[in-house]
Every structure is written in C-alpha cells, then in structure tokens.
Design a protein around this motif. Structure first.
Motif, PDB file in Angstrom:
ATOM      1  N   ILE A   1      -6.386  -4.947  -4.537  1.00 48.04           N
ATOM      2  CA  ILE A   1      -5.683  -3.675  -4.504  1.00 48.04           C
ATOM      3  C   ILE A   1      -6.504  -2.619  -5.239  1.00 48.04           C
ATOM      4  O   ILE A   1      -7.138  -2.897  -6.248  1.00 48.04           O
ATOM      5  N   GLU A   2      -6.448  -1.404  -4.710  1.00 49.22           N
ATOM      6  CA  GLU A   2      -7.281  -0.327  -5.244  1.00 49.22           C
ATOM      7  C   GLU A   2      -6.538   0.994  -5.075  1.00 49.22           C
ATOM      8  O   GLU A   2      -5.792   1.188  -4.091  1.00 49.22           O
ATOM      9  N   ALA A   3      -6.732   1.872  -6.031  1.00 50.53           N
ATOM     10  CA  ALA A   3      -6.113   3.201  -5.924  1.00 50.53           C
ATOM     11  C   ALA A   3      -6.718   3.985  -4.782  1.00 50.53           C
ATOM     12  O   ALA A   3      -7.933   3.945  -4.555  1.00 50.53           O
ATOM     13  N   ASN A   4      -5.876   4.687  -4.036  1.00 52.99           N
ATOM     14  CA  ASN A   4      -6.368   5.524  -2.938  1.00 52.99           C
ATOM     15  C   ASN A   4      -7.106   6.749  -3.485  1.00 52.99           C
ATOM     16  O   ASN A   4      -6.765   7.270  -4.545  1.00 52.99           O
TER      17      ASN A   4
ATOM     18  N   GLY B   1       0.787  -1.228   0.000  1.00 50.21           N
ATOM     19  CA  GLY B   1       0.000   0.000   0.000  1.00 50.21           C
ATOM     20  C   GLY B   1       0.816   1.273   0.000  1.00 50.21           C
ATOM     21  O   GLY B   1       0.741   2.074  -0.951  1.00 50.21           O
ATOM     22  N   PRO B   2       1.621   1.530   1.031  1.00 52.42           N
ATOM     23  CA  PRO B   2       2.383   2.788   1.062  1.00 52.42           C
ATOM     24  C   PRO B   2       3.442   2.887  -0.027  1.00 52.42           C
ATOM     25  O   PRO B   2       3.840   3.995  -0.406  1.00 52.42           O
ATOM     26  N   LEU B   3       3.915   1.759  -0.557  1.00 51.25           N
ATOM     27  CA  LEU B   3       4.942   1.794  -1.602  1.00 51.25           C
ATOM     28  C   LEU B   3       4.411   2.364  -2.906  1.00 51.25           C
ATOM     29  O   LEU B   3       5.097   3.114  -3.603  1.00 51.25           O
ATOM     30  N   LEU B   4       3.169   2.005  -3.251  1.00 48.38           N
ATOM     31  CA  LEU B   4       2.603   2.436  -4.536  1.00 48.38           C
ATOM     32  C   LEU B   4       1.356   3.298  -4.369  1.00 48.38           C
ATOM     33  O   LEU B   4       0.667   3.573  -5.354  1.00 48.38           O
ATOM     34  N   GLY B   5       1.062   3.719  -3.142  1.00 50.76           N
ATOM     35  CA  GLY B   5      -0.100   4.567  -2.927  1.00 50.76           C
ATOM     36  C   GLY B   5      -1.402   3.842  -3.184  1.00 50.76           C
ATOM     37  O   GLY B   5      -2.299   4.360  -3.861  1.00 50.76           O
TER      38      GLY B   5
END
Length: 307
Positions: free
Chosen positions: A304-307, A288-292
């Motif tokens: 996985i989902e875009a923030n 999560g924090p690596l790719l936002g």
C-alpha cells in the motif's frame, strides 16, 4: 480449538522424534525452531514435562543373576515408555499444564478468539496475537504480541494486571483494549479506567481516553477516543484518526490474515477513515478508494502506498 494447538502438537511430535536414538533430522528440527521463537518455548515445555515424569520413575529392580547395572538398557527402555506415555497424555488433554500453571493463547492472523477466565472476566484476542495467562491466578495476563480487549470483573482487593514487555497496566475499571507494536504500547478505555506503571509514570487512563507509550523512552501521550470504537475490531471494523500507514498495514495483516506492507516512501504517511475488514479480505484493492491509497499485489504481499 485454541490457536496454540497446532504448535503444541508439533512440539510433541518433535519431542517424540528427537527422543529416538535413531533420529537424524537435526536440520529439519533446527528449521522448525528458527521458524518462530515460540516454537522453542513450546518444545522446552513439553520436554520439561516429560523430564519431570521421568524423574519420578523408580529405578528398575536388579535381579540377583543380572550383572547389568540398574541404569542400563532395561532402565532406559522403562523411561522411554514413561516418556511416551507422558507425551500421549499431554496430546490427549491438549493443555499446557506444566510448572507454574501458565498457558498461552495464540491466534493466527485473521482469527479472533474469546477467552473466559474463572473470575468471570473475558479477553478477546485479536488475530496474530499471543497472550500468556495463569490457571492459578486469573487476575494476571501478559500480552507478548498483538492486541487484546479485556472485559474485567473489577475487584478492588485484587486488581487485574496486564504486563506488556517491561510495562504494567492495572485495571481500575472494566473494559480496555491493549495493543503491542514494535517500540510502542497503546491502551484505550471504554469503561472504567486503567493505570500505566503505578510504580513509574502512574498515568491514569480514563473512559474515552487512549494512551500511547514509546517503550524505549518511556514518554507517553493521552488523547480522546470514541468509546464505541474501542475493541470494534471484534465486529470486523477498523477506524483510524490520523494514523501512521505502517500501523494500518500491521492491523490489516492481523485482521485479515493477508500480508500488507507499506511502500518505503509512504511509511510515515497518515490516514483517517473507517473500514470493514471482510470486503478487504475478499478484495484488498477495495482499500484504495476508502483511504486514498494505491494497492498493488507483489506475490503474496499487498503493498500500500499514498496516492
């Protein structure tokens, strides 16, 4: 141990069982065939090898006082013994040495396998991939699924060829990475060069370049790539430059052995960054924090989902 050994052993076991007149588990056999398209191919190869051995068995001589036809139960028992012996030999040697000399290297998700060819070339096969090679010709390969890094001994008189579906890559150099995805093919070159479809697009991919092909339309694009990033998945690292999130999920599933999927709303979202595979395999939420991204677990699937 090669990635296709469990499948081979299963195919042999099913061939032995289905060859028994008392066999009645056809529903189980059908479920096994339908679980993976490669199962049918593996089973057919085993049966074909046994069939060839059976054809070579001479008819049982008929005794003068025997009214039973030579092709009766005695003959069938003899064939059954020959078939069982053939299957035992196949199992013992653990090789697909059937007609044509082709054999398959198949890796499980999360596994990386190095294949050394007779000409000195090497192929690193990524997880969740299937590669078909030929013992009679070490200069050809077919990538049926996944990704592989080719380190080729260059020979002008016998170029190395890689087929990917209906497309062909011809080596004009040394090191190149090939990935097959749904509807797409990509090749990245770190040394030498590769030509895509010499009889078609005849596209030249040089050192430091990456070609991405839409296999349906035949359209392709060339871009620059850092040569050190070519094949870095072998060392447990994945780097992305404006990559579609759906492709990232596929790569992560192949590299970690876990299942990653993208939320429908984020399928076309693009990300950039470099990540180490092992920490994500241990704790997928570190992605999560690596790719936002937002990372959630849904049963055995990591969404996985875009923030």
């Amino acid at each position: 141990m090669t990635g296709n050994e469990p499948m081979r052993d299963q195919a042999i076991a099913w061939a032995v069982r289905t060859g028994d007149p008392a066999f009645d588990d056809w529903d189980g056999f059908t479920r096994w065939l339908e679980a993976d398209p490669a199962h049918s191919n593996a089973y057919d190869k085993v049966v074909a090898a046994v069939g060839e051995a059976v054809e070579a068995v001479p008819p049982t001589p008929k005794a003068e006082n025997d009214d039973m036809p030579a092709e009766g139960p005695t003959r069938r028992r003899w064939i059954g013994g020959a078939a069982a012996l053939t299957l035992a030999v196949v199992a013992a040697f653990g090789a697909w040495q059937f007609r044509g000399g082709s054999y398959t290297v198949e890796t499980a998700p999360g596994e990386v396998q190095l294949v050394k060819l007779d000409d000195g070339s090497q192929i690193a096969v990524a997880g969740g991939s299937r590669l078909v090679l030929d013992r009679n010709d070490p200069r050809v390969a077919s990538l049926e699924q996944g990704q592989a890094l080719f380190t080729v001994i260059h020979d002008v008189s016998a170029p190395f060829r890689v087929t990917v579906g209906d497309d062909t890559l011809v080596d004009v150099g040394t090191i190149f990475d090939v990935k097959r995805a749904k509807g797409a093919l990509s090749v990245a070159v770190s040394e030498g060069a590769v030509v895509l479809n010499p009889e078609g697009q005849n596209a030249h991919v040089a050192r430091g370049q990456m070609l991405t092909l839409d296999t349906a339309s035949g359209r392709y694009r060339l871009g620059e790539i850092v040569t050190e990033e070519v094949g870095e998945w072998r060392e447990g690292r994945l780097t992305y430059h404006d990559a579609v999130l759906a492709d990232v999920a596929t790569d992560l599933s192949r590299a970690t052995g876990l299942t990653f999927e993208v939320a429908p709303s984020s399928a076309a979202h693009r990300v950039s960054g470099s990540i180490l595979v092992e920490p994500i395999r241990t704790d997928p939420q570190t992605l999560g924090p690596l790719l936002g991204l937002a990372v959630r677990r849904d049963g055995k699937v990591w969404e996985i989902e875009a923030n």
